[in-house]
Enzyme design. Structure first.
Site, short mmCIF file in Angstrom:
data_model
loop_
_atom_site.label_atom_id
_atom_site.label_comp_id
_atom_site.label_asym_id
_atom_site.label_seq_id
_atom_site.Cartn_x
_atom_site.Cartn_y
_atom_site.Cartn_z
N LYS A 20 0.83 -1.20 0.00
CA LYS A 20 0.00 0.00 0.00
C LYS A 20 0.87 1.26 0.00
CE LYS A 20 -4.32 -1.53 0.32
NZ LYS A 20 -4.57 -2.33 -0.85
N LYS A 38 -8.39 -15.57 -11.19
CA LYS A 38 -9.33 -15.42 -10.09
C LYS A 38 -10.37 -14.35 -10.39
CE LYS A 38 -9.38 -13.50 -5.65
NZ LYS A 38 -8.86 -12.65 -4.69
N LYS A 68 -12.63 -8.09 -7.80
CA LYS A 68 -13.07 -6.74 -8.19
C LYS A 68 -11.99 -5.99 -8.97
CE LYS A 68 -14.79 -5.91 -4.01
NZ LYS A 68 -15.47 -7.08 -3.47
P1 ADP Z 1 -11.97 -9.00 -4.16
O1 ADP Z 1 -11.01 -9.99 -4.76
O2 ADP Z 1 -13.17 -8.89 -5.01
O3 ADP Z 1 -11.36 -7.68 -3.83
P2 ADP Z 1 -11.75 -9.53 -1.39
O4 ADP Z 1 -10.27 -9.69 -1.57
O5 ADP Z 1 -12.25 -8.31 -0.70
O6 ADP Z 1 -12.45 -9.63 -2.80
O7 ADP Z 1 -12.28 -10.83 -0.66
C1 ADP Z 1 -13.38 -10.91 0.20
C2 ADP Z 1 -13.60 -12.37 0.51
O8 ADP Z 1 -14.01 -13.10 -0.65
C3 ADP Z 1 -12.34 -13.09 1.02
O9 ADP Z 1 -12.72 -14.00 2.03
C4 ADP Z 1 -11.83 -13.85 -0.20
O10 ADP Z 1 -11.13 -15.02 0.16
C5 ADP Z 1 -13.13 -14.19 -0.93
N1 ADP Z 1 -12.90 -14.22 -2.39
C6 ADP Z 1 -12.70 -13.17 -3.21
N2 ADP Z 1 -12.54 -13.55 -4.50
C7 ADP Z 1 -12.65 -14.92 -4.50
C8 ADP Z 1 -12.59 -15.93 -5.53
N3 ADP Z 1 -12.41 -15.61 -6.81
N4 ADP Z 1 -12.75 -17.21 -5.17
C9 ADP Z 1 -12.95 -17.55 -3.88
N5 ADP Z 1 -13.01 -16.66 -2.85
C10 ADP Z 1 -12.88 -15.35 -3.15
#
Ligand code: ADP
Ligand code: TRP
Length: 329
Positions: free
Chosen positions: A111, A194, A197
């Site tokens: 960050k 994966k 967002k």
């Molecule tokens: P993003 O990747 O959309 O920013 P976050 O990192 O905020 O999402 O993750 C929030 C929760 O969702 C975490 O517990 C993370 O392990 C789960 N998560 C996010 N993307 C995935 C994915 N593609 N497959 C499985 N779990 C996910």
């Protein structure tokens, strides 16, 4: 009953990855554990000092988690900034945490690189605020992804240090926790690893039928299998993984056979996948709309959660004050 706690930053709408990777496990956990789920709106100030309508973002996420099936009667679901007790514990943990170790946390370094003009103290002490989130409820288990391991290590350090300094066995050392098949990773539709967002490849839980179909039909594929029973390349495996979660076993097997005998038509597979995703998401979407349209109900749920969370946190803080030697109110 053991206490489980999980937090999520209100960074955007929930997508399929969040649902299968996190929310659905929470729903299962609420029947077996004393669960706390909270929305980490204070943490988001470390990267977004001037958020636009932070209360609204928190309520949007609240509605989406409720729509996934988190039940405010079973679990305590609350918004971090509604529980001021957290800050007092954050202060105590900060007193026993050292600059060097906080600077070594990879997420801090990342960050700091991303926002060189705003390397603020909140960013540095992100892990101690997280430790306070967890330990104010003396939670033993925390479902988190791999990226949070260092923060969890800091939370354990905070617990251990507090216990050592004051000669008590007060805080448990919270453990990373994976519920069921923790290996689940929802892929994106763009051929990348994966769904996430920041990858811009998400199917959101609130998406309507038309938009889901459009995204699935646009999913990246290849020229088809070159020989019977060949291994699937990643882009194709991704489609099958999504089918595994959204479709019936028969449907999955049907297309898997078609892959194996080289007669697969991706258009047909995508149509079926889109259909099954639409059906999977429709009830969740309906509930998102329902919860979002009743702000009074959301407020009531947030208030009820805050009350329960404050009760739990203030009981801990009373003990902490006693242990350190402060006046107890
Ligand atoms: P993003 O990747 O959309 O920013 P976050 O990192 O905020 O999402 O993750 C929030 C929760 O969702 C975490 O517990 C993370 O392990 C789960 N998560 C996010 N993307 C995935 C994915 N593609 N497959 C499985 N779990 C996910
Ligand atoms: N740091 C977590 C994330 O980025 C969110 C979070 C804040 C959290 N406090 C927490 C997670 C306490 C678990 C426990 O995803």
């Amino acid at each position: 009953m053991e206490t489980v706690l999980s937090g999520m930053r209100p960074t955007g709408n929930l997508h399929l990855g969040n649902y299968y990777g996190a929310a659905r496990s929470f729903v299962k956990m609420q029947d077996e554990y004393n669960c706390f789920f909270f929305i980490a709106d204070w943490h988001s100030l470390t990267t977004h000092p001037k958020p636009e309508d932070i209360q609204r973002s928190a309520r949007t996420i609240l509605a989406e988690y409720l729509a996934c099936g988190i039940d405010p009667e079973k679990a305590t679901i609350y918004i971090q900034s509604d529980v001021p007790e957290t800050i007092e514990l954050y202060l105590y943990f900060n007193m026993n945490c050292y600059l060097g170790e906080l600077e070594r946390v990879t997420t801090f370094k990342e960050k700091a690189r991303q926002q060189p003009d705003n390397v603020n103290a909140g960013l540095l002490t992100y892990p101690t605020l997280m430790a306070a989130d967890i330990l104010q409820h003396r939670a033993a288990k925390v479902p988190v992804g791999k990226d949070q391991e260092q923060n969890m290590e800091m939370a354990r350090k905070c617990a251990r240090r507090f216990n050592n300094i004051y000669g008590v066995e007060f805080f448990p050392e919270p453990q990373n926790f994976y519920f069921g098949d923790h290996a689940i990773k929802i892929p994106g539709l763009d051929g990348s690893g994966k769904m996430g967002k920041s990858n811009g490849n998400c199917i959101y839980l609130y998406e309507d039928e038309k938009s889901i179909r459009k995204k699935v039909m646009r999913a990246v594929t290849d020229n088809g299998p070159e020989a019977p029973n060949s291994e699937k390349p990643e882009v194709i495996q991704n489609l099958f993984t999504l089918m595994e979660i959204a479709s019936s076993k028969d449907t999955y097997d049907y297309f898997n056979e078609k892959w194996n005998d080289c007669s697969i038509r991706y258009g047909d597979m995508k149509k079926q996948l889109a259909e099954d995703l639409v059906n999977t998401l429709a009830p969740i979407r309906e509930r998102i709309i329902e919860f979002s349209s009743d702000q009074d109900k959301l407020d009531k749920i947030a208030r009820m959660g805050a009350e329960k969370a404050r009760e739990s946190a203030s009981a801990t803080l009373r003990e902490v004050r006693k242990i350190i030697g402060f006046k107890v109110y």
